[in-house]
Design an enzyme around this catalytic site. Structure first.
Site, PDB file in Angstrom:
ATOM      1  N   HIS A 123       0.878  -1.184   0.000  1.00 54.04           N
ATOM      2  CA  HIS A 123       0.000   0.000   0.000  1.00 54.04           C
ATOM      3  C   HIS A 123       0.912   1.230   0.000  1.00 54.04           C
ATOM      4  O   HIS A 123       2.027   1.175   0.528  1.00 54.04           O
ATOM      5  CB  HIS A 123      -0.834  -0.060   1.282  1.00 54.04           C
ATOM      6  CG  HIS A 123      -1.908   0.970   1.388  1.00 54.04           C
ATOM      7  ND1 HIS A 123      -1.661   2.267   1.771  1.00 54.04           N
ATOM      8  CD2 HIS A 123      -3.260   0.888   1.196  1.00 54.04           C
ATOM      9  CE1 HIS A 123      -2.800   2.931   1.812  1.00 54.04           C
ATOM     10  NE2 HIS A 123      -3.791   2.134   1.466  1.00 54.04           N
ATOM     11  N   ASP A 200       3.185  -4.622   7.892  1.00 54.76           N
ATOM     12  CA  ASP A 200       1.945  -3.864   7.747  1.00 54.76           C
ATOM     13  C   ASP A 200       0.794  -4.868   7.884  1.00 54.76           C
ATOM     14  O   ASP A 200       0.520  -5.645   6.973  1.00 54.76           O
ATOM     15  CB  ASP A 200       1.932  -3.194   6.365  1.00 54.76           C
ATOM     16  CG  ASP A 200       0.630  -2.458   6.104  1.00 54.76           C
ATOM     17  OD1 ASP A 200      -0.292  -2.552   6.938  1.00 54.76           O
ATOM     18  OD2 ASP A 200       0.529  -1.800   5.044  1.00 54.76           O
ATOM     19  N   GLN A 203      -4.347  -5.295   6.779  1.00 51.93           N
ATOM     20  CA  GLN A 203      -5.335  -6.228   6.204  1.00 51.93           C
ATOM     21  C   GLN A 203      -5.256  -7.606   6.855  1.00 51.93           C
ATOM     22  O   GLN A 203      -5.905  -8.541   6.395  1.00 51.93           O
ATOM     23  CB  GLN A 203      -5.130  -6.356   4.689  1.00 51.93           C
ATOM     24  CG  GLN A 203      -5.343  -5.068   3.914  1.00 51.93           C
ATOM     25  CD  GLN A 203      -6.783  -4.570   3.939  1.00 51.93           C
ATOM     26  OE1 GLN A 203      -7.716  -5.287   4.304  1.00 51.93           O
ATOM     27  NE2 GLN A 203      -6.974  -3.312   3.555  1.00 51.93           N
ATOM     28  N   LYS A 226     -10.368  -0.629  10.545  1.00 52.82           N
ATOM     29  CA  LYS A 226     -10.490  -1.866   9.761  1.00 52.82           C
ATOM     30  C   LYS A 226     -10.768  -3.075  10.654  1.00 52.82           C
ATOM     31  O   LYS A 226     -10.902  -4.192  10.177  1.00 52.82           O
ATOM     32  CB  LYS A 226      -9.215  -2.099   8.937  1.00 52.82           C
ATOM     33  CG  LYS A 226      -8.985  -1.040   7.846  1.00 52.82           C
ATOM     34  CD  LYS A 226      -7.870  -1.463   6.927  1.00 52.82           C
ATOM     35  CE  LYS A 226      -7.235  -0.313   6.187  1.00 52.82           C
ATOM     36  NZ  LYS A 226      -7.980   0.155   5.018  1.00 52.82           N
ATOM     37  N   CYS A 365      -4.746   2.567  -3.642  1.00 52.94           N
ATOM     38  CA  CYS A 365      -3.477   3.050  -3.051  1.00 52.94           C
ATOM     39  C   CYS A 365      -2.348   2.054  -3.286  1.00 52.94           C
ATOM     40  O   CYS A 365      -1.480   1.859  -2.418  1.00 52.94           O
ATOM     41  CB  CYS A 365      -3.624   3.348  -1.563  1.00 52.94           C
ATOM     42  SG  CYS A 365      -4.812   4.622  -1.213  1.00 52.94           S
TER      43      CYS A 365
HETATM   44  N1  PLP Z   1      -1.747  -0.807   4.593  1.00 50.70           N
HETATM   45  C1  PLP Z   1      -2.691  -1.508   3.957  1.00 50.70           C
HETATM   46  C2  PLP Z   1      -2.363  -2.883   3.444  1.00 50.70           C
HETATM   47  C3  PLP Z   1      -3.960  -0.966   3.763  1.00 50.70           C
HETATM   48  O1  PLP Z   1      -4.887  -1.672   3.118  1.00 50.70           O
HETATM   49  C4  PLP Z   1      -4.222   0.340   4.258  1.00 50.70           C
HETATM   50  C5  PLP Z   1      -5.533   0.958   4.028  1.00 50.70           C
HETATM   51  O2  PLP Z   1      -6.262   0.614   3.149  1.00 50.70           O
HETATM   52  C6  PLP Z   1      -3.202   1.019   4.928  1.00 50.70           C
HETATM   53  C7  PLP Z   1      -1.986   0.418   5.086  1.00 50.70           C
HETATM   54  C8  PLP Z   1      -3.412   2.389   5.465  1.00 50.70           C
HETATM   55  O3  PLP Z   1      -4.349   2.395   6.484  1.00 50.70           O
HETATM   56  P1  PLP Z   1      -4.905   3.759   7.078  1.00 50.70           P
HETATM   57  O4  PLP Z   1      -5.434   4.536   5.898  1.00 50.70           O
HETATM   58  O5  PLP Z   1      -5.971   3.350   8.014  1.00 50.70           O
HETATM   59  O6  PLP Z   1      -3.773   4.455   7.745  1.00 50.70           O
END
Ligand code: PLP
Length: 417
Positions: A123, A200, A203, A226, A365
């Site tokens: 992401h 990270d 998900q 999430k 993203c």
């Molecule tokens: N990492 C992953 C794999 C994501 O899917 C997302 C959000 O969709 C993020 C990071 C970023 O999360 P946030 O926008 O809640 O900071």
């Protein structure tokens, strides 16, 4: 297999209808999940009964609020099996947590001769902070490529040996491909090369039991919104030793032990990384969320979503002109992304919305991932504990209709020739 359909009643928003009275099928959970009543009520109760700023006042409400805020940290630490409660740092979300690691650990430890290893499936939240820092420090960023939508562990092993990265930062589960990776194995390989590891888990945390001690990564991040919790709060889990050594990222109130006109001494963990008034009611909501998920059971949630995603994927793969963007086999999650031969992802999402189905369309993203796949946009359906087999079936039928609607007719095809 037990269904989780009884959970639907816990989520008031799922009762509403949307376009032209169509019942809502909420399949955009990878972007943000919905909240059960217990989360909404816990936050209202905080504001109605004991809200005050934390860690500052000595009056009753502040003491109660502080106790509840720290109680939330304890629940979250338990949720991810952290060794110490103070290894759980509350941030604004996964993005803020990664930025904290970049600006604190990264700025302290990375130099111009170093390499940061990422995967192409990251992401933007796990790419851009490193690019920003690299622009200042001058280190290299390398990306692990995909092969049939996956990254083989041998490829990870080879890249670790050849790049000797100072940091290996990777997503535990892709927000597009519906794949997850063997986190503990990749972490162990990285540690053998002396690399620090950031996972990270944005998900992963909502969908599988999380055990940060078993993973053994140095940093793990995820977002509250999430995991059925509120927006504006997320978690940075770091190993105690590393967090102790790192400088604070944001400066201000709450993160100091002492301030003089000459300088400051940082507070102990976790306060050192929680400058300013923290998200208080959000922490209360997050506690209610993780307790709710624990009550349902993360293993049951994972099985339920996988079953629905598999059903949807199987159905979508049968439709001529529909391509699923993800591997046919391997460790899968509750996400199914796809493209239609004759309709843009945004048109597909729009048409699905007219039928009451909420999905996400675009690059999610992950522009480098889409570029690597030769795509600009995909449509993504993402399932969660409250989704049903009927919704998965409606998705498949609706996509089949949309594909028929957008596909050129025989007559149009002839005319074009
Ligand atoms: N990492 C992953 C794999 C994501 O899917 C997302 C959000 O969709 C993020 C990071 C970023 O999360 P946030 O926008 O809640 O900071």
């Amino acid at each position: 297999m037990p269904t989780l359909n009884h959970c639907r009643d816990d989520f008031p928003i799922l009762k509403r209808s949307v376009h032209n009275g169509a019942p809502l099928a909420f399949l955009d959970n990878a972007a943000s999940t919905q909240r059960p009543r217990s989360v909404i009520q816990s936050m209202s109760e905080c504001y109605e009964n004991y809200y005050a700023n934390v860690h500052r006042g000595i009056h009753t409400l502040s003491e109660e609020s502080t106790e509840r805020y720290e109680g939330s940290r304890k629940s979250v630490a338990k949720f991810i099996n952290a060794k110490h409660d103070h290894e759980v740092i509350y941030t604004a979300g996964a993005t803020a947590a990664i930025n904290t690691v970049a600006r604190s650990w990264g700025a302290q430890n990375l130099s111009s001769t170093d390499t940061v290893l990422l995967t192409i499936a990251e992401h933007h939240a796990n790419i851009v902070p490193w690019q920003q820092l690299a622009a200042e420090i001058g280190f290299k960023i390398e990306f692990l490529p995909l092969d049939d939508f996956q990254i083989e562990t041998e490829v990870v092993q080879e890249a670790l040996a050849s790049f000797q990265p100072k940091l290996f930062a990777f997503t535990a589960a892709s927000n597009v491909l519906g794949t997850s990776v063997p986190v503990a194995q990749w972490t162990a390989l990285a540690h053998q090369q002396g690399s620090t590891v950031l996972v990270d888990a944005a998900q992963a945390a909502p969908h599988q039991p999380l055990d940060v001690q078993a993973w053994d990564a140095d940093f793990v991040v995820f977002s509250g919104h999430k995991v059925c919790g509120p927006t504006g709060i997320g978690v940075l889990h770091g190993k105690e030793r590393l967090l102790e050594e790192m400088p604070p990222f944001l400066g201000g109130g709450g993160m100091i032990n002492r301030v003089t006109t000459e300088g400051f001494k940082a507070a102990a963990l976790p306060d050192k990384f929680e400058a300013g008034t923290p998200p208080i009611a959000e922490a209360i909501g997050l506690q209610a969320a993780v307790e709710y998920l624990n009550e349902i059971g993360l293993t049951a949630i994972e099985e339920h979503e996988k079953k629905l995603a598999k059903q949807a994927e199987h159905g979508l793969r049968q439709i001529e002109g529909v391509r699923v963007i993800g591997p046919q086999s391997g460790e899968k999650t509750g996400i199914v992304s796809f493209v239609l031969s004759h309709a843009h992802a945004h048109d597909v999402a729009h048409s699905l919305s007219e039928r009451g189905i909420a999905v996400r369309a675009g690059h999610h993203c992950t522009m480098p991932l889409h570029h690597a796949l030769g795509l600009t946009a995909t449509t993504r359906a993402s399932f969660y504990l409250y989704n049903t087999t009927e919704e998965a079936e409606t998705l498949v039928q609706s996509v089949a209709d949309i594909q028929r609607k957008f596909a050129p007719t025989g007559r149009r095809r002839r005319r074009r020739r």
